[in-house]
Design a protein around this motif. Structure first.
Motif, PDB file in Angstrom:
ATOM      1  N   ILE A   1     -21.792   6.558  44.907  1.00  0.00           N
ATOM      2  CA  ILE A   1     -23.075   7.127  45.317  1.00  0.00           C
ATOM      3  C   ILE A   1     -24.160   6.052  45.276  1.00  0.00           C
ATOM      4  O   ILE A   1     -25.041   6.015  46.131  1.00  0.00           O
TER       5      ILE A   1
ATOM      6  N   TYR B   1     -22.369   6.281  49.355  1.00  0.00           N
ATOM      7  CA  TYR B   1     -21.201   7.020  49.834  1.00  0.00           C
ATOM      8  C   TYR B   1     -20.940   8.236  48.955  1.00  0.00           C
ATOM      9  O   TYR B   1     -21.112   8.184  47.741  1.00  0.00           O
ATOM     10  N   ALA B   2     -20.519   9.314  49.590  1.00  0.00           N
ATOM     11  CA  ALA B   2     -20.056  10.488  48.868  1.00  0.00           C
ATOM     12  C   ALA B   2     -18.548  10.550  49.073  1.00  0.00           C
ATOM     13  O   ALA B   2     -18.059  10.395  50.190  1.00  0.00           O
TER      14      ALA B   2
ATOM     15  N   GLU C   1     -17.792   9.704  52.998  1.00  0.00           N
ATOM     16  CA  GLU C   1     -18.891   9.994  53.906  1.00  0.00           C
ATOM     17  C   GLU C   1     -20.087   9.110  53.567  1.00  0.00           C
ATOM     18  O   GLU C   1     -20.448   8.955  52.405  1.00  0.00           O
ATOM     19  N   LYS C   2     -20.668   8.515  54.597  1.00  0.00           N
ATOM     20  CA  LYS C   2     -21.900   7.760  54.389  1.00  0.00           C
ATOM     21  C   LYS C   2     -23.022   8.761  54.160  1.00  0.00           C
ATOM     22  O   LYS C   2     -23.157   9.730  54.907  1.00  0.00           O
ATOM     23  N   ILE C   3     -23.811   8.540  53.141  1.00  0.00           N
ATOM     24  CA  ILE C   3     -24.934   9.425  52.865  1.00  0.00           C
ATOM     25  C   ILE C   3     -26.055   9.085  53.836  1.00  0.00           C
ATOM     26  O   ILE C   3     -26.452   7.933  53.953  1.00  0.00           O
ATOM     27  N   GLN C   4     -26.521  10.086  54.537  1.00  0.00           N
ATOM     28  CA  GLN C   4     -27.629   9.901  55.463  1.00  0.00           C
ATOM     29  C   GLN C   4     -28.935  10.120  54.703  1.00  0.00           C
ATOM     30  O   GLN C   4     -29.120  11.152  54.067  1.00  0.00           O
TER      31      GLN C   4
ATOM     32  N   PHE D   1     -33.726  11.385  48.183  1.00  0.00           N
ATOM     33  CA  PHE D   1     -32.733  10.346  47.873  1.00  0.00           C
ATOM     34  C   PHE D   1     -33.074   9.647  46.555  1.00  0.00           C
ATOM     35  O   PHE D   1     -32.220   9.468  45.696  1.00  0.00           O
TER      36      PHE D   1
ATOM     37  N   GLN E   1     -32.334  11.816  43.631  1.00  0.00           N
ATOM     38  CA  GLN E   1     -30.889  11.881  43.373  1.00  0.00           C
ATOM     39  C   GLN E   1     -30.410  10.635  42.644  1.00  0.00           C
ATOM     40  O   GLN E   1     -29.652  10.720  41.682  1.00  0.00           O
TER      41      GLN E   1
END
Length: 155
Positions: free
Chosen positions: A52, A56-57, A71-74, A81, A84
Protein backbone atom coordinates in the motif's frame (compact mmCIF):
# COMPACT_ATOMS: atom_id res chain seq x y z
CA UNK A 1 22.78 -2.32 -16.89
CA UNK A 2 23.56 -4.41 -13.84
CA UNK A 3 22.54 -7.99 -13.19
CA UNK A 4 18.91 -8.38 -12.16
CA UNK A 5 17.87 -11.13 -9.78
CA UNK A 6 14.70 -13.16 -10.16
CA UNK A 7 12.75 -10.95 -7.75
CA UNK A 8 13.62 -7.87 -9.83
CA UNK A 9 12.51 -9.65 -13.01
CA UNK A 10 9.19 -10.70 -11.46
CA UNK A 11 8.58 -7.15 -10.21
CA UNK A 12 9.41 -5.64 -13.60
CA UNK A 13 7.14 -8.14 -15.38
CA UNK A 14 4.17 -7.37 -13.12
CA UNK A 15 4.71 -3.60 -13.32
CA UNK A 16 4.86 -3.79 -17.11
CA UNK A 17 1.45 -5.50 -17.17
CA UNK A 18 0.10 -2.96 -14.67
CA UNK A 19 1.13 -0.11 -17.01
CA UNK A 20 -1.52 -1.32 -19.47
CA UNK A 21 -4.12 -2.50 -16.97
CA UNK A 22 -5.25 -1.03 -13.65
CA UNK A 23 -5.62 -4.52 -12.15
CA UNK A 24 -4.22 -7.98 -12.81
CA UNK A 25 -4.93 -11.44 -11.47
CA UNK A 26 -2.16 -13.98 -11.39
CA UNK A 27 -1.76 -17.52 -10.18
CA UNK A 28 1.22 -18.19 -7.94
CA UNK A 29 2.05 -21.58 -9.49
CA UNK A 30 1.86 -20.26 -13.06
CA UNK A 31 4.14 -17.32 -12.20
CA UNK A 32 6.58 -19.67 -10.45
CA UNK A 33 6.68 -21.88 -13.57
CA UNK A 34 7.18 -18.84 -15.81
CA UNK A 35 10.17 -17.64 -13.77
CA UNK A 36 11.43 -21.10 -12.83
CA UNK A 37 11.24 -20.37 -9.11
CA UNK A 38 9.30 -21.52 -6.07
CA UNK A 39 5.84 -20.03 -5.38
CA UNK A 40 7.12 -18.51 -2.13
CA UNK A 41 9.39 -16.23 -4.19
CA UNK A 42 6.29 -14.87 -5.94
CA UNK A 43 4.79 -14.23 -2.48
CA UNK A 44 7.98 -12.48 -1.38
CA UNK A 45 7.95 -10.12 -4.37
CA UNK A 46 4.29 -9.27 -3.92
CA UNK A 47 4.55 -8.81 -0.14
CA UNK A 48 7.61 -6.56 -0.34
CA UNK A 49 7.26 -4.66 -3.61
CA UNK A 50 3.51 -4.29 -4.13
CA UNK A 51 2.53 -2.69 -0.83
CA UNK A 52 0.00 0.00 0.00
CA UNK A 53 2.93 2.33 0.72
CA UNK A 54 3.99 1.88 -2.89
CA UNK A 55 0.49 2.44 -4.24
CA UNK A 56 -0.84 -1.10 -4.69
CA UNK A 57 -3.71 -3.02 -3.18
CA UNK A 58 -3.25 -6.80 -3.07
CA UNK A 59 -5.94 -9.40 -2.54
CA UNK A 60 -5.08 -13.07 -2.26
CA UNK A 61 -7.22 -16.19 -2.39
CA UNK A 62 -5.56 -19.47 -1.58
CA UNK A 63 -6.58 -22.93 -2.68
CA UNK A 64 -7.07 -24.75 -5.97
CA UNK A 65 -8.61 -21.81 -7.81
CA UNK A 66 -6.52 -19.33 -5.85
CA UNK A 67 -5.24 -16.13 -7.31
CA UNK A 68 -3.45 -12.95 -6.40
CA UNK A 69 -5.08 -9.72 -7.53
CA UNK A 70 -2.84 -6.65 -7.74
CA UNK A 71 -4.42 -3.27 -8.32
CA UNK A 72 -2.87 0.15 -8.71
CA UNK A 73 -4.48 2.53 -6.26
CA UNK A 74 -6.03 5.45 -8.08
CA UNK A 75 -5.50 8.67 -6.21
CA UNK A 76 -8.45 10.87 -7.07
CA UNK A 77 -8.77 12.36 -3.62
CA UNK A 78 -5.41 13.42 -2.18
CA UNK A 79 -6.86 14.24 1.23
CA UNK A 80 -8.37 10.75 1.54
CA UNK A 81 -5.16 9.14 0.26
CA UNK A 82 -3.03 11.02 2.79
CA UNK A 83 -5.38 10.02 5.61
CA UNK A 84 -5.14 6.36 4.53
CA UNK A 85 -1.35 6.49 4.43
CA UNK A 86 -1.31 8.17 7.85
CA UNK A 87 -3.30 5.24 9.26
CA UNK A 88 -0.79 2.66 7.98
CA UNK A 89 1.41 3.08 11.02
CA UNK A 90 0.93 4.05 14.63
CA UNK A 91 3.69 5.14 16.96
CA UNK A 92 6.66 3.66 15.10
CA UNK A 93 7.77 3.31 11.48
CA UNK A 94 10.94 1.90 9.96
CA UNK A 95 13.16 3.97 7.72
CA UNK A 96 12.37 1.60 4.81
CA UNK A 97 8.60 2.09 5.14
CA UNK A 98 8.94 5.86 5.56
CA UNK A 99 11.11 6.02 2.43
CA UNK A 100 8.45 4.06 0.49
CA UNK A 101 5.78 6.52 1.59
CA UNK A 102 7.88 9.55 0.62
CA UNK A 103 8.67 7.94 -2.76
CA UNK A 104 4.95 7.39 -3.42
CA UNK A 105 4.15 11.00 -2.45
CA UNK A 106 6.78 12.13 -4.96
CA UNK A 107 5.49 9.79 -7.69
CA UNK A 108 1.97 11.16 -7.21
CA UNK A 109 3.18 14.74 -7.50
CA UNK A 110 2.30 15.56 -3.90
CA UNK A 111 5.95 16.32 -3.14
CA UNK A 112 8.56 17.90 -5.38
CA UNK A 113 11.90 16.14 -5.84
CA UNK A 114 13.54 18.72 -3.58
CA UNK A 115 10.89 18.33 -0.85
CA UNK A 116 11.18 14.55 -1.06
CA UNK A 117 14.96 14.66 -0.75
CA UNK A 118 14.74 16.98 2.25
CA UNK A 119 12.27 14.64 3.94
CA UNK A 120 14.44 11.59 3.17
CA UNK A 121 17.31 13.31 4.95
CA UNK A 122 15.11 14.29 7.88
CA UNK A 123 13.87 10.74 8.53
CA UNK A 124 17.18 8.97 7.88
CA UNK A 125 19.08 6.85 10.42
CA UNK A 126 22.03 9.19 9.90
CA UNK A 127 20.03 12.10 11.32
CA UNK A 128 17.83 10.32 13.86
CA UNK A 129 20.61 8.09 15.14
CA UNK A 130 20.28 4.46 16.03
CA UNK A 131 18.55 4.97 19.36
CA UNK A 132 15.56 3.09 20.70
CA UNK A 133 13.41 6.15 19.94
CA UNK A 134 14.45 6.40 16.27
CA UNK A 135 11.32 4.71 14.84
CA UNK A 136 9.08 6.63 17.25
CA UNK A 137 10.58 9.99 16.30
CA UNK A 138 10.34 9.06 12.61
CA UNK A 139 6.66 8.15 13.04
CA UNK A 140 5.95 11.50 14.70
CA UNK A 141 7.67 13.33 11.85
CA UNK A 142 5.79 11.32 9.20
CA UNK A 143 2.41 11.81 10.93
CA UNK A 144 3.08 15.56 11.09
CA UNK A 145 4.04 15.71 7.41
CA UNK A 146 1.02 13.71 6.27
CA UNK A 147 -1.39 15.73 8.39
CA UNK A 148 0.06 19.00 7.11
CA UNK A 149 -0.12 17.84 3.49
CA UNK A 150 -3.73 16.72 3.92
CA UNK A 151 -4.76 20.24 4.91
CA UNK A 152 -3.21 21.82 1.82
CA UNK A 153 -5.10 21.96 -1.46
CA UNK A 154 -3.53 20.12 -4.35
CA UNK A 155 -3.04 22.52 -7.23
Amino acid sequence: MGHQNTSDLIEAYLKKILEESEMIEIRRAEMADLFNCVPSQINYVINTRFTIQRGYAVESKRGGGGYIRIEKIQIANYHHFLEQVNQLFDQTISEKDAVSIIQKLYEEGILSKREGNLLLTTISKAILGKSEEENTIRASIMHGILERLSYEDKE
